[in-house]
Scaffold this active site. Structure first.
Site, PDB file in Angstrom:
ATOM      1  N   GLN A  97     -19.454  29.589   0.964  1.00 42.07           N
ATOM      2  CA  GLN A  97     -18.285  30.223   1.573  1.00 42.07           C
ATOM      3  C   GLN A  97     -17.202  29.173   1.832  1.00 42.07           C
ATOM      4  O   GLN A  97     -17.375  28.321   2.710  1.00 42.07           O
ATOM      5  CB  GLN A  97     -18.729  30.872   2.881  1.00 42.07           C
ATOM      6  CG  GLN A  97     -17.661  31.638   3.585  1.00 42.07           C
ATOM      7  CD  GLN A  97     -18.180  32.141   4.920  1.00 42.07           C
ATOM      8  OE1 GLN A  97     -18.672  31.362   5.718  1.00 42.07           O
ATOM      9  NE2 GLN A  97     -18.081  33.406   5.159  1.00 42.07           N
ATOM     10  N   SER A  99     -13.492  27.668   6.030  1.00 39.28           N
ATOM     11  CA  SER A  99     -12.982  26.726   7.039  1.00 39.28           C
ATOM     12  C   SER A  99     -12.238  25.566   6.391  1.00 39.28           C
ATOM     13  O   SER A  99     -12.592  25.111   5.296  1.00 39.28           O
ATOM     14  CB  SER A  99     -14.132  26.138   7.862  1.00 39.28           C
ATOM     15  OG  SER A  99     -14.850  27.154   8.502  1.00 39.28           O
ATOM     16  N   SER A 110     -21.328  25.104   3.735  1.00 33.98           N
ATOM     17  CA  SER A 110     -22.785  25.006   3.608  1.00 33.98           C
ATOM     18  C   SER A 110     -23.198  25.256   2.162  1.00 33.98           C
ATOM     19  O   SER A 110     -22.713  26.198   1.526  1.00 33.98           O
ATOM     20  CB  SER A 110     -23.481  26.048   4.495  1.00 33.98           C
ATOM     21  OG  SER A 110     -23.090  25.904   5.827  1.00 33.98           O
ATOM     22  N   GLU A 132     -23.521  43.145   8.760  1.00 32.12           N
ATOM     23  CA  GLU A 132     -24.816  42.913   9.389  1.00 32.12           C
ATOM     24  C   GLU A 132     -25.804  44.015   9.000  1.00 32.12           C
ATOM     25  O   GLU A 132     -25.485  45.189   9.076  1.00 32.12           O
ATOM     26  CB  GLU A 132     -24.679  42.866  10.907  1.00 32.12           C
ATOM     27  CG  GLU A 132     -25.812  42.098  11.508  1.00 32.12           C
ATOM     28  CD  GLU A 132     -25.673  41.925  13.027  1.00 32.12           C
ATOM     29  OE1 GLU A 132     -26.571  41.334  13.605  1.00 32.12           O
ATOM     30  OE2 GLU A 132     -24.697  42.408  13.593  1.00 32.12           O
TER      31      GLU A 132
HETATM   32  C1  FAD Z   1     -23.975  24.521  10.649  1.00 32.76           C
HETATM   33  C2  FAD Z   1     -22.616  25.030  10.278  1.00 32.76           C
HETATM   34  C3  FAD Z   1     -22.411  25.622   9.051  1.00 32.76           C
HETATM   35  C4  FAD Z   1     -21.137  26.068   8.689  1.00 32.76           C
HETATM   36  N1  FAD Z   1     -20.986  26.631   7.445  1.00 32.76           N
HETATM   37  C5  FAD Z   1     -19.751  27.025   7.052  1.00 32.76           C
HETATM   38  C6  FAD Z   1     -19.550  27.546   5.713  1.00 32.76           C
HETATM   39  O1  FAD Z   1     -20.481  27.656   4.910  1.00 32.76           O
HETATM   40  N2  FAD Z   1     -18.301  27.887   5.338  1.00 32.76           N
HETATM   41  C7  FAD Z   1     -17.233  27.794   6.184  1.00 32.76           C
HETATM   42  O2  FAD Z   1     -16.134  28.172   5.789  1.00 32.76           O
HETATM   43  N3  FAD Z   1     -17.388  27.295   7.455  1.00 32.76           N
HETATM   44  C8  FAD Z   1     -18.613  26.905   7.900  1.00 32.76           C
HETATM   45  N4  FAD Z   1     -18.802  26.385   9.165  1.00 32.76           N
HETATM   46  C9  FAD Z   1     -17.613  26.172   9.985  1.00 32.76           C
HETATM   47  C10 FAD Z   1     -17.540  27.050  11.213  1.00 32.76           C
HETATM   48  O3  FAD Z   1     -17.292  28.391  10.941  1.00 32.76           O
HETATM   49  C11 FAD Z   1     -16.469  26.404  12.113  1.00 32.76           C
HETATM   50  O4  FAD Z   1     -17.004  25.162  12.533  1.00 32.76           O
HETATM   51  C12 FAD Z   1     -16.165  27.230  13.295  1.00 32.76           C
HETATM   52  O5  FAD Z   1     -15.423  28.355  12.897  1.00 32.76           O
HETATM   53  C13 FAD Z   1     -15.368  26.415  14.339  1.00 32.76           C
HETATM   54  O6  FAD Z   1     -14.245  25.827  13.769  1.00 32.76           O
HETATM   55  P1  FAD Z   1     -13.921  24.271  13.979  1.00 32.76           P
HETATM   56  O7  FAD Z   1     -15.167  23.481  13.724  1.00 32.76           O
HETATM   57  O8  FAD Z   1     -12.694  23.957  13.187  1.00 32.76           O
HETATM   58  O9  FAD Z   1     -13.591  24.109  15.531  1.00 32.76           O
HETATM   59  P2  FAD Z   1     -12.195  24.490  16.333  1.00 32.76           P
HETATM   60  O10 FAD Z   1     -11.817  25.843  15.873  1.00 32.76           O
HETATM   61  O11 FAD Z   1     -11.247  23.358  16.033  1.00 32.76           O
HETATM   62  O12 FAD Z   1     -12.683  24.482  17.765  1.00 32.76           O
HETATM   63  C14 FAD Z   1     -12.786  23.280  18.567  1.00 32.76           C
HETATM   64  C15 FAD Z   1     -13.151  23.689  19.983  1.00 32.76           C
HETATM   65  O13 FAD Z   1     -12.099  24.496  20.545  1.00 32.76           O
HETATM   66  C16 FAD Z   1     -12.623  25.731  21.013  1.00 32.76           C
HETATM   67  N5  FAD Z   1     -11.661  26.822  20.755  1.00 32.76           N
HETATM   68  C17 FAD Z   1     -10.971  27.039  19.599  1.00 32.76           C
HETATM   69  N6  FAD Z   1     -10.202  28.147  19.727  1.00 32.76           N
HETATM   70  C18 FAD Z   1     -10.421  28.638  20.969  1.00 32.76           C
HETATM   71  C19 FAD Z   1      -9.913  29.755  21.701  1.00 32.76           C
HETATM   72  N7  FAD Z   1      -9.031  30.596  21.146  1.00 32.76           N
HETATM   73  N8  FAD Z   1     -10.362  29.935  22.962  1.00 32.76           N
HETATM   74  C20 FAD Z   1     -11.267  29.097  23.535  1.00 32.76           C
HETATM   75  N9  FAD Z   1     -11.768  27.998  22.896  1.00 32.76           N
HETATM   76  C21 FAD Z   1     -11.353  27.780  21.635  1.00 32.76           C
HETATM   77  C22 FAD Z   1     -13.895  25.970  20.184  1.00 32.76           C
HETATM   78  O14 FAD Z   1     -14.800  26.813  20.869  1.00 32.76           O
HETATM   79  C23 FAD Z   1     -14.435  24.536  20.044  1.00 32.76           C
HETATM   80  O15 FAD Z   1     -15.154  24.167  21.197  1.00 32.76           O
HETATM   81  C24 FAD Z   1     -20.051  25.930   9.578  1.00 32.76           C
HETATM   82  C25 FAD Z   1     -20.256  25.331  10.825  1.00 32.76           C
HETATM   83  C26 FAD Z   1     -21.513  24.901  11.177  1.00 32.76           C
HETATM   84  C27 FAD Z   1     -21.703  24.265  12.534  1.00 32.76           C
END
Ligand code: FAD
Length: 388
Positions: free
Chosen positions: A107, A110, A142, A225
């Site tokens: 996917q 992100s 992933s 789901e």
């Molecule tokens: C194990 C794993 C597998 C993954 N696999 C994939 C994949 O296959 N494909 C893919 O596309 N993505 C994947 N992801 C990415 C995942 O979907 C993102 O990490 C997730 O959406 C969070 O985005 P970010 O890491 O950019 O954090 P950010 O969005 O930058 O968030 C940083 C912090 O700010 C907080 N925050 C952000 N917005 C808000 C809000 N509006 N209100 C309150 N708090 C907020 C968050 O909770 C977090 O603590 C994966 C992530 C993990 C951990």
């Protein structure tokens, strides 16, 4: 929670049993062509199975010790989106190999600047004749390093509202211009990757659904789901459950430390709450009711529960918990140590705990909309700028 699974003589049970008798040790392809991998999908890929029929099939496969092919993103997200919006040619080309796990999918959603705020993505796709030319960077992808295809969202019209102008594509991962760089995690393994896309040319027919309507499709992808009774492991349904840990404690003679005993009891209570929420979801599905807020509530609780299971296991292992050679999910204590390290990801991936809490606050409790805070903006500036 007022349902019983149909009797042993239910014709739908007998049909699955008959098929399993004719196909001992079925291959992924055989299961896919029989509609048993995703029975809730329409025919010919599924069986149009209602929730009870799905639960019967799960039950019969489990009893026969038959596992379904593993292709989490393909079967869980890419497939349902293609069923919903794909062309007939896309369905014919991709769905059976995906269900049989002959082709693995990832996917590409992100980006470094677009995680929780996914609609902020900046990867661009520009039309050039019969092709789309894609440039940008994805992250946390992933299984990109083992995937044949990816579902990709990219901006096709930068001049409209950020939720508009996004389109949804099928991206063959061997296309020239795609560079996959694995990211080594603190577990020692490399589950996810950075993916760089430089002048990647995708055929026009790889667009899924309507041009610029990809945001709606991404929500279909993320909202899919299946009805399932399975308790699932502590790590997003994989790995051991809290009950497995409690069994292990029991087999090893219990615990004297009152603090640890309390943590075990709390784990049991949380596991029971999650079980009841799951049964409530299944009951609603069986009654034909639309899914309620349970999915977000359950994700918040299940992710934190998974972390609590692994943290307790880690503490119970004591010094042994450090004695791991990096084996993923092998024998304990290596298994629990890996799980403890991985469990930190539970409250981040698939929508963070904070974002899930926002959904519960707004959609269940009716609280005001979350503030859109820009970098450098004060809280009160954001409050003035955010529509009520
Ligand atoms: C194990 C794993 C597998 C993954 N696999 C994939 C994949 O296959 N494909 C893919 O596309 N993505 C994947 N992801 C990415 C995942 O979907 C993102 O990490 C997730 O959406 C969070 O985005 P970010 O890491 O950019 O954090 P950010 O969005 O930058 O968030 C940083 C912090 O700010 C907080 N925050 C952000 N917005 C808000 C809000 N509006 N209100 C309150 N708090 C907020 C968050 O909770 C977090 O603590 C994966 C992530 C993990 C951990």
């Amino acid at each position: 929670m007022d349902f019983d699974l149909p009797s042993e003589e239910d014709p739908r049970r007998l049909e699955v049993r008959g098929w399993l008798a004719d196909h001992p040790g079925p291959s992924g392809r055989q299961l896919a062509e029989a509609g048993l991998v995703a029975p809730h999908w329409p025919r010919p890929w599924g069986l149009d199975a209602d929730p009870v029929h799905q639960l019967i099939i799960d039950d019969e496969l489990r009893r026969a010790g038959v596992s379904r092919p593993s292709n989490q993103i393909g079967i869980g997200w890419a497939g349902p989106t293609l069923v919903y919006a794909g062309t007939q040619a896309q369905k014919d080309r991709y769905l059976f190999p995906l269900l049989a796990a002959e082709e693995i999918w990832c996917q590409l959603f992100s980006e470094p600047g677009a995680g929780s705020d996914l609609a902020n993505l900046s990867t661009r796709a520009v039309r050039d004749g019969d092709e789309w030319v894609v440039n940008g960077q994805k992250i946390w992808t992933s299984m990109a390093q083992i995937s044949q295809f990816g579902i990709l969202i990219a901006r096709t019209d930068p001049d409209v509202d950020k939720h508009q102008g996004i389109s949804y594509f099928i991206c063959p991962m061997d296309t020239p211009g795609i560079e996959v760089r694995p990211i080594t995690e603190m577990t020692g393994s490399a589950l996810f990757n950075e993916v760089f896309l430089t002048d990647v040319r995708l055929p026009a027919e790889n667009l899924v659904g309507q041009l610029n309507q990809g945001w709606g499709l991404a929500k279909v992808t993320l909202g899919n789901e299946r009805v399932s009774l399975s308790g699932g492991g502590a790590l997003w349904g994989l790995g051991p459950t809290g009950a497995d840990l409690i069994d292990l404690v029991r087999r090893r003679g219990g615990l004297d430390d009152p603090h640890l005993r309390q943590r075990v009891a709390a784990l049991h209570i949380h596991e029971e709450i999650l079980r009841l929420i799951r049964l409530r979801t299944v009951t609603a599905a069986i009654r034909g009711e639309a899914p309620g807020p349970e999915a977000s509530i359950r994700k918040v609780l299940a992710d934190e529960h998974g972390q609590a299971v692994m943290a307790l296991a880690h503490d119970l292992c004591g010094a042994d918990g450090l004695m791991t050679d990096g084996r993923p999910m092998g024998d304990d204590p290596g298994m629990w140590h890996y799980g403890w390290l991985f469990s930190q990801a539970l409250t981040i991936g698939g929508g963070t705990g904070d974002v899930q809490r926002n959904i519960v606050a707004e959609r269940v409790l009716g609280l005001p909309h979350d503030l859109d805070v820009e970098v450098g903006q004060t809280w009160s500036q954001a409050r003035r700028a955010t529509p009520a």
